[in-house]
Design a protein around this motif. Structure first.
Motif, PDB file in Angstrom:
ATOM      1  N   ARG A 152       0.824  -1.077   0.042  1.00 45.96           N
ATOM      2  CA  ARG A 152       0.137   0.308  -0.078  1.00 45.96           C
ATOM      3  C   ARG A 152       0.910   1.130  -0.061  1.00 45.96           C
ATOM      4  NH1 ARG A 152      -1.895   1.248   6.145  1.00 45.96           N
ATOM      5  NH2 ARG A 152       0.117   0.562   7.003  1.00 45.96           N
ATOM      6  N   TRP A 203       0.662   4.818   2.128  1.00 48.63           N
ATOM      7  CA  TRP A 203      -0.076   5.239   3.055  1.00 48.63           C
ATOM      8  C   TRP A 203       0.421   6.388   4.114  1.00 48.63           C
ATOM      9  CZ3 TRP A 203       1.921   4.718   8.036  1.00 48.63           C
ATOM     10  CH2 TRP A 203       3.260   3.928   8.267  1.00 48.63           C
ATOM     11  N   SER A 217      -4.815   4.617   3.798  1.00 51.24           N
ATOM     12  CA  SER A 217      -4.167   3.674   2.770  1.00 51.24           C
ATOM     13  C   SER A 217      -4.823   3.745   1.455  1.00 51.24           C
ATOM     14  CB  SER A 217      -4.053   2.471   3.472  1.00 51.24           C
ATOM     15  OG  SER A 217      -3.382   2.354   4.860  1.00 51.24           O
ATOM     16  N   ASP A 274       6.277  -3.482   6.201  1.00 49.30           N
ATOM     17  CA  ASP A 274       5.544  -2.396   6.574  1.00 49.30           C
ATOM     18  C   ASP A 274       6.003  -2.149   8.249  1.00 49.30           C
ATOM     19  OD1 ASP A 274       3.810  -0.413   7.662  1.00 49.30           O
ATOM     20  OD2 ASP A 274       2.524  -1.054   6.450  1.00 49.30           O
TER      21      ASP A 274
END
Length: 143
Positions: free
Chosen positions: A23, A25, A88, A79
């Protein structure tokens, strides 16, 4: 099969992020802290000006302005804060220039967008440099 015009690059391992694997984010907590820091900075800067006058901001004051919050790109496995209270965008939703335009228009409606470095995300994508979102093929920019 969709042709990818853009690729997300992981901040941690610097490898491309495949669909379903990560993602882009930004942390809401960091946004709130940045917004409070800007309010404090503005109050202190304006307090230095005599009442009824325009506020003149010195170069030193400009340098002390709080930095924008950085958008991050990560594989789920890389992450560092997977449980962060974050906004996100899954990478499969940012694969074309039209996707990027759509998300930019959407984000422009968020009151916290100016506290972020989304402008840098766009500039780096447009010029084919940097990290996070990069073009598969270097674009021609008519600026």
């Amino acid at each position: 099969m969709t042709t990818h015009e853009l690729v997300a690059v992981c901040d941690a391992c610097e490898a491309p992020i495949a669909d379903g694997q990560g993602r882009i984010w930004i942390d809401y907590g960091k946004i709130m802290k940045q917004q409070e820091a800007v309010r404090t900075w503005e109050a202190e800067t304006k307090a230095a000006a005599p009442p009824g006058t325009r506020t003149v901001v010195s170069y030193g004051d400009i340098l002390s302005h709080p930095d924008a919050v950085r958008w991050c790109a990560h594989h789920a496995a890389c992450d560092p804060d997977i449980d962060a209270n974050a906004y996100s965008i899954e990478v499969h939703r940012l694969r074309t220039w039209a996707d990027l335009a759509h998300w930019t228009a959407h984000l422009m409606g968020k009151p916290w967008l100016p506290a972020t470095d989304w402008k840098k995300v766009l500039e780096s994508a447009a010029h084919g440099v940097g990290t996070r979102i990069n073009p598969v093929k270097r674009p021609i920019v008519h600026a």
